[in-house]
Write an enzyme that holds these catalytic residues in place. Structure first.
Site, PDB file in Angstrom:
ATOM      1  N   GLU A 127      -7.987  19.493  -2.449  1.00  0.00           N
ATOM      2  CA  GLU A 127      -8.123  18.201  -1.945  1.00  0.00           C
ATOM      3  C   GLU A 127      -9.018  18.218  -1.010  1.00  0.00           C
ATOM      4  OE1 GLU A 127      -4.055  16.668  -0.708  1.00  0.00           O
ATOM      5  OE2 GLU A 127      -3.085  17.507  -2.763  1.00  0.00           O
ATOM      6  N   ARG A 164       2.804   0.989   3.281  1.00  0.00           N
ATOM      7  CA  ARG A 164       3.497  -0.121   3.783  1.00  0.00           C
ATOM      8  C   ARG A 164       3.914  -1.360   2.662  1.00  0.00           C
ATOM      9  NH1 ARG A 164       2.064  -2.186   8.301  1.00  0.00           N
ATOM     10  NH2 ARG A 164       0.739  -0.409   8.722  1.00  0.00           N
ATOM     11  N   GLU A 198      -8.237   2.771  11.061  1.00  0.00           N
ATOM     12  CA  GLU A 198      -8.867   3.133   9.454  1.00  0.00           C
ATOM     13  C   GLU A 198      -9.275   1.786   9.089  1.00  0.00           C
ATOM     14  OE1 GLU A 198      -7.639   2.387   6.427  1.00  0.00           O
ATOM     15  OE2 GLU A 198      -5.551   1.861   6.728  1.00  0.00           O
ATOM     16  N   THR A 252       0.855  -1.079  -0.050  1.00  0.00           N
ATOM     17  CA  THR A 252      -0.010   0.067  -0.063  1.00  0.00           C
ATOM     18  C   THR A 252       1.239   1.254  -0.091  1.00  0.00           C
ATOM     19  OG1 THR A 252      -0.175   0.267   2.388  1.00  0.00           O
ATOM     20  CG2 THR A 252      -1.509  -1.321   1.447  1.00  0.00           C
ATOM     21  N   CYS A 253       0.197   2.353   0.066  1.00  0.00           N
ATOM     22  CA  CYS A 253       1.037   3.537   0.017  1.00  0.00           C
ATOM     23  C   CYS A 253       2.125   3.759   1.232  1.00  0.00           C
ATOM     24  CB  CYS A 253      -0.044   4.936  -0.033  1.00  0.00           C
ATOM     25  SG  CYS A 253      -0.935   4.908   1.097  1.00  0.00           S
ATOM     26  N   GLN A 298      -7.504  -4.102   1.823  1.00  0.00           N
ATOM     27  CA  GLN A 298      -6.143  -4.470   1.052  1.00  0.00           C
ATOM     28  C   GLN A 298      -5.554  -5.401   1.344  1.00  0.00           C
ATOM     29  OE1 GLN A 298      -4.555  -0.527   2.657  1.00  0.00           O
ATOM     30  NE2 GLN A 298      -4.876   0.654   0.674  1.00  0.00           N
ATOM     31  N   ILE A 340     -11.953  19.729  -0.244  1.00  0.00           N
ATOM     32  CA  ILE A 340     -13.220  19.577  -0.718  1.00  0.00           C
ATOM     33  C   ILE A 340     -13.723  18.378  -1.713  1.00  0.00           C
ATOM     34  CG2 ILE A 340     -14.696  20.855  -2.412  1.00  0.00           C
ATOM     35  CD1 ILE A 340     -14.627  22.251   0.217  1.00  0.00           C
TER      36      ILE A 340
END
Length: 423
Positions: A195, A52, A117, A49-50, A123, A197
């Protein structure tokens, strides 16, 4: 079999390293196939993932763990053309129960940048699916991930780890939902198209508001956002005329001065017959004058108000995290016990097979002797004596070894296992 994890995450490695060793969906099949060919590996799963990159591996209990560690690090470096020796401090290795607890924590959102989260579980399931499709799962690794998914569900249902929002954007949406019940009768104005909004729009979209207006300085930048929500686009100067048409205003621009003032809102309220309005101002400097709070039927929340909600919820999640940790530790211990039992069963099967082979060998000799005319009583006596001697030989030698090497605990365990009484 044992379990080990090699990984880096947002706590140990900067994004510059994480992006170098990331596995995209386009290369994950190739990576799994390559890693699974490793002679020491029984099964493998790759999670990327972004935040890990982690490699989960099952291997034989007798495998040299240090040799395996070095080999997998070398494979990772070669696959991505990265010298992993330069990043030893960023790499972590977990083995056995610690590895199981870590994976449970990851899947439960306990090891995420945002505590609790929920996206990470999806994932992890996707990573498991890739490994399954590529036939890279050993039976025990498959059992581990099934256990992981079960534990993540327990943590979600039995603790408040994911019950409270910990993002300003989501907090803004919760405030709006708490003040207005029937969202499909409401009109919303989003001021800005940055970002924040954009993130808010994602949370708002499932609520099916009656009409959404995007107000922005440039139409081009608002087009992408408006298309995802089927929204109307207006310019910032048009806000004054259109404010009366909306119930909720969420604003986040880079304007140095307020865009929405008290006078503008006073005129809007009069045109709306003083129906209540909600203003959520996430901008710094502020987009909405603070004085509008003095007006009747107007609710104003600033970024500080939302941040207080987030901080309060983070504290609640931290408490829930302690409860979750007890669950994870208990479940990890149960899985390791199951793994040990499964490992022992293989030895039990081997022991029984050895005994069966001894019996079969002596049976053949006894039957051949009887066919050649030997006395049946003598043959049976000889068969019984040899069978007894062969079956008790290994346990007897082990008992003597434990006694002569002064291994008291070993001797007691063996004695009990053989049904012997203390002398």
């Amino acid at each position: 079999m044992s379990i080990t994890i090699l990984g880096v995450n947002h706590k140990t490695a900067p994004v510059a390293l994480r992006e170098k060793i990331a596995f995209t969906n386009e290369i994950i099949d190739k990576a799994l196939y390559s890693l699974f060919q490793h002679p020491l590996i029984e099964g493998c799963v790759i999670l990327s993932t972004c935040n890990r990159t982690e490699i989960y591996i099952s291997y034989e209990q007798e495998t040299d763990h240090l040799k395996l560690k070095r080999s997998v690090e070398r494979w990772l470096g070669q696959f991505h053309n990265v010298d992993m020796t330069r990043y030893q401090e960023a790499i972590y290795w977990h083995q056995g129960q610690r590895a199981v607890e870590h994976l449970m924590s990851v899947a439960s959102g306990m090891d995420s940048m945002v505590l609790g989260e929920p996206q990470i579980l999806g994932q992890v399931k996707q990573a498991y699916g890739f490994a399954q499709n590529n036939h890279c799962l050993s039976p025990n690794l498959k059992k581990l991930f099934q256990t992981i998914f079960h534990v993540a569900k327990i943590v979600r249902t039995e603790t408040n780890i994911g019950a409270n929002t910990v993002s300003v954007a989501y907090a803004a949406c919760l405030v709006a939902r708490s003040l207005f019940v029937d969202s499909n009768q409401l009109n919303v104005m989003l001021v800005g198209a940055g970002e924040t909004i954009e993130l808010i729009s994602r949370y708002l979209k499932p609520h099916n508001f009656n009409h959404v207006i995007v107000a922005n300085r440039t139409r081009e930048k608002a087009l992408k956002l408006a298309s995802t929500m089927d929204a109307e686009i207006i310019s910032l100067p048009d806000i004054a005329n259109r404010l009366k048409d909306v119930d909720i205003v969420i604003s986040s621009t880079a304007s140095p001065l307020p865009i929405i003032g008290k006078g503008m809102v006073e005129r809007t309220l009069q045109a709306r017959n003083y129906r209540q309005m909600l203003f959520i101002d996430i901008a710094v400097p502020r987009d909405v004058e603070e004085e509008i709070k003095q007006l009747e039927n107007v609710h104003l929340y600033t970024v500080d108000d939302l941040q207080k909600m987030v901080e309060s919820n983070l504290e609640q999640r931290a408490i829930a995290a302690k409860e979750a940790q007890y669950i994870i530790q208990e479940q990890a211990e149960q899985f390791i016990d199951w793994l040990k039992t499964r490992h022992a069963i293989n030895y039990v099967k081997q022991y029984r097979n050895n005994a069966e082979n001894i019996k079969r060998e002596l049976e053949i000799k006894a039957l051949n002797a009887i066919k050649q005319g030997a006395n049946i009583d003598d043959v049976l006596a000889k068969f019984s004596r040899k069978l007894t001697n062969k079956l008790i030989h290994a346990p007897t030698q082990t008992l003597l070894h434990a006694a002569t090497h002064e291994c008291g605990n070993c001797f007691k365990v063996l004695s009990k296992g053989l049904g012997l009484k203390d002398q």
